[in-house]
Design a protein around this motif. Structure first.
Motif, PDB file in Angstrom:
ATOM      1  N   SER A  43     -70.058 -41.048   6.284  1.00 14.34           N
ATOM      2  CA  SER A  43     -69.751 -42.214   5.460  1.00 14.34           C
ATOM      3  C   SER A  43     -70.907 -43.206   5.385  1.00 14.34           C
ATOM      4  O   SER A  43     -70.825 -44.193   4.672  1.00 14.34           O
ATOM      5  CB  SER A  43     -68.504 -42.921   6.013  1.00 14.34           C
ATOM      6  N   ALA A  44     -71.969 -42.963   6.150  1.00  8.82           N
ATOM      7  CA  ALA A  44     -73.083 -43.936   6.199  1.00  8.82           C
ATOM      8  C   ALA A  44     -73.851 -43.915   4.885  1.00  8.82           C
ATOM      9  O   ALA A  44     -74.101 -42.868   4.311  1.00  8.82           O
ATOM     10  CB  ALA A  44     -74.027 -43.597   7.341  1.00  8.82           C
ATOM     11  N   LYS A  45     -74.160 -45.111   4.391  1.00 13.34           N
ATOM     12  CA  LYS A  45     -74.940 -45.263   3.164  1.00 13.34           C
ATOM     13  C   LYS A  45     -76.433 -45.460   3.459  1.00 13.34           C
ATOM     14  O   LYS A  45     -77.256 -45.203   2.591  1.00 13.34           O
ATOM     15  CB  LYS A  45     -74.400 -46.433   2.351  1.00 13.34           C
ATOM     16  N   PHE A  46     -76.693 -45.950   4.626  1.00 17.82           N
ATOM     17  CA  PHE A  46     -78.102 -46.185   5.018  1.00 17.82           C
ATOM     18  C   PHE A  46     -78.335 -45.622   6.412  1.00 17.82           C
ATOM     19  O   PHE A  46     -77.424 -45.602   7.252  1.00 17.82           O
ATOM     20  CB  PHE A  46     -78.434 -47.683   5.014  1.00 17.82           C
ATOM     21  N   CYS A  47     -79.527 -45.160   6.643  1.00 19.26           N
ATOM     22  CA  CYS A  47     -79.868 -44.566   7.947  1.00 19.26           C
ATOM     23  C   CYS A  47     -79.834 -45.635   9.016  1.00 19.26           C
ATOM     24  O   CYS A  47     -80.416 -46.725   8.862  1.00 19.26           O
ATOM     25  CB  CYS A  47     -81.259 -43.933   7.867  1.00 19.26           C
ATOM     26  N   LYS A  48     -79.165 -45.295  10.108  1.00 18.98           N
ATOM     27  CA  LYS A  48     -79.052 -46.255  11.205  1.00 18.98           C
ATOM     28  C   LYS A  48     -80.375 -46.425  11.967  1.00 18.98           C
ATOM     29  O   LYS A  48     -80.548 -47.391  12.694  1.00 18.98           O
ATOM     30  CB  LYS A  48     -77.957 -45.805  12.178  1.00 18.98           C
ATOM     31  N   ASN A  49     -81.280 -45.492  11.716  1.00 16.79           N
ATOM     32  CA  ASN A  49     -82.556 -45.542  12.455  1.00 16.79           C
ATOM     33  C   ASN A  49     -83.634 -46.266  11.659  1.00 16.79           C
ATOM     34  O   ASN A  49     -84.316 -47.170  12.165  1.00 16.79           O
ATOM     35  CB  ASN A  49     -83.020 -44.139  12.788  1.00 16.79           C
ATOM     36  N   CYS A  50     -83.788 -45.915  10.377  1.00 21.91           N
ATOM     37  CA  CYS A  50     -84.858 -46.504   9.583  1.00 21.91           C
ATOM     38  C   CYS A  50     -84.368 -47.301   8.397  1.00 21.91           C
ATOM     39  O   CYS A  50     -85.159 -47.960   7.711  1.00 21.91           O
ATOM     40  CB  CYS A  50     -85.831 -45.417   9.102  1.00 21.91           C
TER      41      CYS A  50
END
Length: 235
Positions: free
Chosen positions: A14-21
């Motif tokens: 469900s993530a729209k953006f990378c949690k790392n970058c």
């Protein structure tokens, strides 16, 4: 799971953006399906790109080092060539200076030699034109108590000139008079006549004649050895 196409980090579906970058994940949903179907990990591709980038960086670094070495060698060679040219120019200038110095020295020496030669010639000419002791005679009376007379021929060309002359008489090495310098006039026949100031206790056996110029410098000298007797003795 959804892998970030930028850094390869795992993210929730469900993530729209990378949690790392923070890279957007909406356009990369097929990446998950591709991973599920083919088993190819997107992170591996990312790593492969990273390794390729590192390889390119290393290759560029080596190329830069090679170029730097070539530049340094070029600079060193140019510096050596310039230094060699300066040394050669300096040596040529030094040789030219030495040549000029030798030339000047030779000129000075030549001038000195000419001056000395001229001076010697002038002195010789003066000496030849000055009165000289050519010949003469001594005469003493019948006893030692008579004065001794000296007659010297100095050249008829000096007739009428005044010259300075001294005659020192000796007997067995002992002086019989002081041999004072007196001024006399040359006679018309070129002779100068000098009588001793006083009589002697012994006949002289030796006489020293000296001629001087007006400055008191000696022009000519002569030593005459005599018999210890009266009468006339020539030399």
């Amino acid at each position: 799971m959804v892998f970030c196409p930028d850094c390869g980090a795992e993210n929730a579906d469900s993530a729209k953006f990378c949690k790392n970058c923070g890279h957007s994940l909406n356009a990369n949903r097929p990446i998950k399906d591709n991973y599920v179907n083919t088993g190819i990990d997107p992170s591996a591709r990312v790593n492969d790109n990273s390794n390729s980038s590192n390889s390119n960086i290393n290759s560029n670094s080596k190329s830069d080092n090679k170029n730097l070495i070539i530049i340094c060698l070029t600079i060193v060679i140019c510096a050596l060539l310039i230094a060699g040219a300066m040394v050669m120019l300096s040596n040529n200038n030094a040789n030219d200076s030495d040549s000029d110095a030798l030339s000047d020295s030779a000129s000075l020496n030549s001038g000195s030699v000419e001056n000395v030669s001229s001076s010697e010639t002038s002195a010789q000419a003066t000496q030849e034109n000055s009165p000289q002791i050519y010949r003469g005679s001594f005469s003493t009376g019948s006893s030692a108590s008579d004065k001794t007379h000296c007659t010297v021929y100095v050249g008829s060309e000096h007739a009428g000139e005044k010259i300075k002359i001294s005659v020192l008489y000796l007997n067995n090495g002992d002086a019989l008079n002081q041999g004072k310098v007196v001024t006399k006039t040359v006679s018309g026949d070129g002779y100068v006549k000098v009588a001793s100031a006083s009589a002697f206790d012994y006949y002289p056996d030796e006489a020293h004649i000296s001629l001087y110029d007006s400055n008191g410098d000696i022009l000519d000298t002569k030593t005459v050895y005599l018999y210890e007797s009266s009468g006339k003795q020539t030399f």
